[in-house]
Scaffold this active site. Structure first.
Site, PDB file in Angstrom:
ATOM      1  CE  LYS A  24     -53.994  11.655  41.099  1.00  0.00           C
ATOM      2  NZ  LYS A  24     -54.158  12.875  41.876  1.00  0.00           N
ATOM      3  NE  ARG A  94     -59.035  11.195  40.737  1.00  0.00           N
ATOM      4  CZ  ARG A  94     -59.555  10.688  41.889  1.00  0.00           C
ATOM      5  NH1 ARG A  94     -59.205  11.473  42.976  1.00  0.00           N
ATOM      6  NH2 ARG A  94     -60.375   9.776  42.017  1.00  0.00           N
ATOM      7  N   GLY A 103     -52.789  17.388  47.986  1.00  0.00           N
ATOM      8  CA  GLY A 103     -53.647  18.150  48.623  1.00  0.00           C
ATOM      9  C   GLY A 103     -53.469  19.537  48.211  1.00  0.00           C
ATOM     10  CG  MET A 105     -52.922  22.583  42.770  1.00  0.00           C
ATOM     11  SD  MET A 105     -52.085  22.047  41.407  1.00  0.00           S
ATOM     12  CE  MET A 105     -51.292  20.763  41.462  1.00  0.00           C
ATOM     13  NE  ARG A 338     -50.454   3.515  48.358  1.00  0.00           N
ATOM     14  CZ  ARG A 338     -51.393   4.269  49.028  1.00  0.00           C
ATOM     15  NH1 ARG A 338     -51.229   5.364  48.790  1.00  0.00           N
ATOM     16  NH2 ARG A 338     -52.223   3.762  49.756  1.00  0.00           N
ATOM     17  CG  HIS A 454     -36.808  12.965  77.232  1.00  0.00           C
ATOM     18  ND1 HIS A 454     -37.215  12.103  78.186  1.00  0.00           N
ATOM     19  CD2 HIS A 454     -35.600  13.483  77.598  1.00  0.00           C
ATOM     20  CE1 HIS A 454     -35.995  11.834  78.828  1.00  0.00           C
ATOM     21  NE2 HIS A 454     -35.018  12.555  78.552  1.00  0.00           N
ATOM     22  CB  SER A 770      -9.255   2.979  66.237  1.00  0.00           C
ATOM     23  OG  SER A 770     -10.748   2.682  66.454  1.00  0.00           O
ATOM     24  CB  CYS A 838     -13.667   1.835  67.869  1.00  0.00           C
ATOM     25  SG  CYS A 838     -12.643   2.957  68.750  1.00  0.00           S
ATOM     26  CE1 TYR A 858     -11.573  -0.815  63.161  1.00  0.00           C
ATOM     27  CE2 TYR A 858      -9.693  -0.748  61.886  1.00  0.00           C
ATOM     28  CZ  TYR A 858     -10.169  -0.634  63.068  1.00  0.00           C
ATOM     29  OH  TYR A 858      -9.472  -0.017  64.189  1.00  0.00           O
TER      30      TYR A 858
HETATM   31  C1  PEP Z   1     -14.697   6.763  71.987  1.00  0.00           C
HETATM   32  O1  PEP Z   1     -14.311   7.736  72.447  1.00  0.00           O
HETATM   33  O2  PEP Z   1     -15.202   6.726  70.781  1.00  0.00           O
HETATM   34  C2  PEP Z   1     -14.524   5.579  72.463  1.00  0.00           C
HETATM   35  C3  PEP Z   1     -14.746   4.568  71.777  1.00  0.00           C
HETATM   36  O3  PEP Z   1     -14.020   5.229  73.997  1.00  0.00           O
HETATM   37  P1  PEP Z   1     -14.688   5.397  74.943  1.00  0.00           P
HETATM   38  O4  PEP Z   1     -16.321   5.345  74.532  1.00  0.00           O
HETATM   39  O5  PEP Z   1     -14.435   4.003  75.816  1.00  0.00           O
HETATM   40  O6  PEP Z   1     -14.338   6.678  75.689  1.00  0.00           O
END
Ligand code: PEP
Ligand code: MG
Length: 881
Positions: A24, A94, A103, A105, A338, A454, A770, A838, A858
């Site tokens: 501060k 302060r 809070g 001190m 701030r 949830h 992938s 993927c 990627y």
């Molecule tokens: C995976 O399992 O990550 C995937 C891309 O394939 P799917 O979700 O179609 O099983």
């Protein structure tokens, strides 16, 4: 030896002196240093605190000397005198540690008041009641902080006085009553300490400074340090600052302001103030504040000071500032500044504008915008230009906006949705039993539960708006009403929620579709230039492919082919294929499906012209294309009861037998993926043929289709080598037939732990990998996603057993380790091998950061997440390389 320096005037310090001045103190010093109008003050250093402890909890003479020297300077600067009746200087005392310990001190305000100066304050403010009230608060605070006098002893006196005067609230106490309270407070002080209340402000100051030093070692501060790993020997600094008053007349006031509009990002001072008021009045919201603009007319000289302050703040902090200010007798003071909180829209606009104004560079702009801001801008949003009837505010649990009829019952939500009506589901809290209602609703509002409740977790997973923990609304699911203050809404009434702000709005609101234009597009383009990972999309249809391209996808990382079998009109053909008793019959049925698949691939490859398009061959178990066996059995029973044609019944019974034969106990771990392709090779061969035919047709038309064929669920290298041989034969056959050379890469998904640990062997037969992190998470954790999310995951998260849903945020220590192993093994022998992701995690920012670190090529995610992924990839690269 140099004399130790124990005090620093604010103008002597700067923001680099946190260690000496505390957080501060350093911030106040920085504000003073750059010429911002901060009420004068000084900081007693952390070093003084440590020496105080070494000196048996006593201030040394040298410390006291420096404290009073500094105080004298404040008196000179403010033109007020400490303990002077005519023009009293009051100060706040302060604490301010190096690391923020909010809070933990103590603080004393209005120090310097005594029986004389209180009258001076009364005269100056023209408000004796206020002066007396400040005095009694000071005695109470001083008694509590400096001498540990229990709060209730003071509170009892106030209660007695209220009873005596027949009033209910503190604010109704008269001046006379306050005078009596002060006398009583002082009596308590004397009884408890054995001393009279110190009338000498200098004595008050020394005692208060000692008390703040002592508070460094109070129980809650010690515990806080332990939890937050803050060393005990840092000590705290103490800030002594002149108090300013916004309630000394019509040339005074107080308020809050932002240097840019926090909602739209517009570059314009934005804020509100109350004339002749103090901080509490602003918070209480009793009086209507005026906009800063109005100051131009009311107090033009103050407005000019604002303009000056604005420039200094923005040039120095290079970010939008949120300030608290007070005007005392036409002089503007900043009490705090701030970085201001802002909406997603404002965050993007401010970052882009500041680059153009030369305040920050593009890299900083990217870091100023959070990936979730980008996410918010991609959901339909409430048009904030329109007037909204906001009735409550809860937690912004899942972004996006929704409008619809109120329903309390998940079954009813489902029924209404089927009738084409939009609903918002209201529950005190949701449980897995409500899932179908959440699926059907446009959004969810709960009165209880936090950001990981949830409802919040499930809604975020589904990309639906959710406002949780909105305790201002009381939801009665039995009576089917919801009440907020005096507003009562019933089932069927219209309501809207904004999951990005937590606002609950009465009635229907207009939603606007996300647009990728203006500053939003600009910052995403900058992100593209900075990122290392490419961002591809998961798209199964030409429409999705087009959307993905529009959002900047550089390829398709996963085109699931199963939906091509699911279309209603194709189902009979697919079933015929599945029910075939011989290979010949299956081939024939597949021949029927071939042109349809070819057409699908033609459209997608055309939409992705020139960009890699990874097509995954059929993955799910065949029974997914068949009806449910119980439904079928019931239908047969009904036919028998109705005495329908025997032959038809027999046919249905045969069908049921086949369905039963295909049923599996654990389909997720069953006859699917390449296991299906190996046992029914005709299916994959037909799909490959359809791809090749589509490619040939497109090439004839002058297009540049770039398909890559991907085999799912490989666990053994042999599975892939067999598949590859089969596919290569098919490709060769069609190449020869058409006198063309195609060069289609064949790769595999890595979505089983075994595939990860044997990735080097598998890579010998693959052109790319992938990572299918959805299945890899299921098989590594041994959770079936649907069961976990529906039954126990929210419990695990609520109990902090799991921090996040591992199907949304990659489990880096477990699943991530397997991916890392696979990457290391593969790249050891094939350093340039193409690797992507993927699964759903390909669109999630913290997972993207992890994939970036592993050096993948990627990530691929759903089209709507492509912008977020582009952005997250840029941030990952900027912050990790
Ligand atoms: C995976 O399992 O990550 C995937 C891309 O394939 P799917 O979700 O179609 O099983
Ligand atoms: Mg999978």
């Amino acid at each position: 030896m140099n004399k130790a320096k124990y005090t620093y005037l604010f103008e002597e310090g700067n923001s680099d002196m946190r260690e000496t001045l505390g957080g501060k103190g350093a911030n106040l010093a920085e504000m003073s240093r750059i010429g911002l109008p901060v009420p004068p003050g000084f900081t007693v250093t952390t070093k003084a605190c440590n020496e105080y402890y070494n000196n048996d909890a006593n201030l040394t003479d040298e410390m006291k000397e420096q404290i009073f020297e500094s105080l004298q300077k404040i008196e000179d600067e403010s033109g007020k005198g400490f303990g002077e009746k005519e023009n009293p200087l009051l100060v706040s005392v302060r604490s301010g540690a190096v690391a923020s310990m909010p809070g933990m001190m103590d603080t004393v305000l209005n120090l310097g008041l005594n029986d004389e100066t209180v009258e001076g304050l009364a005269e100056k403010t023209g408000n004796r009641r206020f002066a007396l009230d400040s005095y009694r608060r000071f005695i109470q605070m001083f008694g509590d902080v400096v001498h540990g006098i229990e709060h209730y002893l003071f509170e009892d006196i106030i209660e007695n006085e209220k009873d005596k005067n027949g009033v209910e609230n503190d604010v109704e106490l008269s001046e006379k009553a306050l005078e009596d309270i002060i006398v009583e407070f002082k009596k308590v002080f004397e009884q408890k300490t054995g001393d009279k209340f110190p009338e000498d402000p200098k004595e008050q100051l020394l005692q208060a400074i000692k008390a703040v030093f002592n508070s460094w070692n109070n129980q809650r501060a010690k515990v806080y340090r332990q939890i937050n790993d803050i060393p005990d020997d840092l000590g705290t600094a103490v800030n002594v600052q002149s108090m300013v008053f916004g309630n000394m007349g019509e040339d005074c006031g107080t308020g809050v302001a932002f240097t840019r509009n926090p909602s739209t990002g517009e570059k314009k001072l934005y804020g509100e103030f109350l004339m002749n008021a103090q901080g509490e009045d602003v918070v209480a919201g009793i009086r209507t504040p005026k906009s800063i603009e109005e100051l131009k007319d009311i107090l033009p000289e103050v407005y000019d000071q604002f303009v000056d302050v604005y420039e200094k703040l923005e040039n120095h902090y290079r970010d939008m500032q949120d300030i608290e200010f007070t005007v005392e007798k036409k002089k503007l003071y900043l009490l705090q500044t701030r970085n201001g909180k802002r909406t997603a829209k404002a965050a993007v606009k401010i970052a882009v504008d500041m680059v153009k104004e030369g305040l920050i560079d593009k890299k900083e702009a990217i870091n100023r915008v959070e990936p979730n801001h980008i996410d918010q801008l991609l959901h339909p949003q409430i048009d904030t230009e329109k007037k909204l009837d906001v009735i409550a505010k809860g937690l912004p649990a899942s972004p996006g906006a929704a409008s619809g009829q109120i329903v309390f019952d998940p079954n009813e939500a489902e029924r209404k949705k089927e009738n084409g009506e939009n609903v918002v589901l209201l529950r005190p809290e949701t449980t897995p039993d409500d899932i179908h209602g959440i699926v059907a609703a446009e959004g969810v509002l709960t009165s209880r539960g936090g950001m990981t409740s949830h409802a919040a977790v499930v809604a975020r997973g589904m990309g639906k708006p959710c406002v949780s923990g909105c305790d201002a609304v009381s939801i009665d699911i039995n009576k089917e009403v919801v009440q907020v203050d005096d507003t009562i809404l019933k089932k069927g009434d219209l309501i809207s929620i904004d999951g990005a702000t937590g606002n609950v709005i009465k009635g229907e609101v207009e939603l606007i579709d996300p647009k990728l234009g203006g500053e939003f597009k600009e910052i995403l383009d900058w992100a593209n230039d900075m990122k290392g990972l490419a961002v591809w999309a998961n798209a199964d249809t030409p429409e999705d492919a087009k959307k993905a391209r529009e959002f900047g996808a550089e390829g398709i990382g996963l085109c699931r082919t199963e939906h091509m079998f699911m279309a209603q009109e194709r189902i009979p053909k697919v079933r015929r294929m599945i029910m075939s008793e011989t290979e010949e019959q299956r081939k024939e049925a597949l021949e029927d499906l071939l042109p349809l698949q070819e057409e699908d691939f033609y459209e997608i490859l055309k939409a992705m012209d020139g960009l890699p398009t990874t097509i995954r061959l059929l993955d799910p178990p065949l029974h997914e294309f068949l009806p449910n066996s119980q439904d079928l059995a019931c239908e047969i029973e009904r036919m028998k009861v109705k005495e329908e044609d025997e032959e038809k019944i027999l046919e249905k019974e045969e069908f049921l037998k086949a369905v039963n034969a295909l049923e599996e106990s654990n389909p997720m771990l069953g006859h699917r993926g390449c296991r299906l392709g190996l046992t029914y090779p005709e299916i994959y061969i037909t799909q490959a043929k359809a791809i090749i035919k589509a490619v040939i047709k497109l090439k004839d038309e002058g297009c540049k289709p770039c398909p890559e064929i991907m085999i799912p669920l490989v666990g053994y290298s042999k599975e892939l080598s067999m598949m590859r041989e089969m596919l290569e034969d098919t490709i060769k056959e069609l190449e020869e037939e058409n006198n063309i050379s195609l060069n289609i890469p064949i790769g595999t998904m890595i979505e089983l732990p075994r595939a990860c640990v044997t990735a080097d062997e598998i890579s010998e037969h693959a052109d790319f990998f992938s990572f299918g992190t959805n299945d890899l998470t299921q098989t590594t954790l041994g959770y079936s996603r649907d069961d976990a999310e529906g039954k126990f995951l929210h419990y695990y998260i609520q109990q902090n057993l799991l921090e996040k849903n591992p199907f949304s945020v990659l489990d880096q220590e477990g699943v991530g380790k397997l991916i890392e192993t696979a990457v290391d093994k593969t790249r050891k022998t094939k350093p340039e091998f193409k690797l992507g992701v993927c699964g759903e995690h390909g669109g999630e920012p913290s997972s993207i950061e992890f994939f970036n670190k592993l050096g993948l090529n990627y990530v691929s995610c759903s089209p709507y997440r492509v912008p977020v992924a582009r952005f997250a990839a840029a941030r990952a690269k900027l912050n990790n390389n």
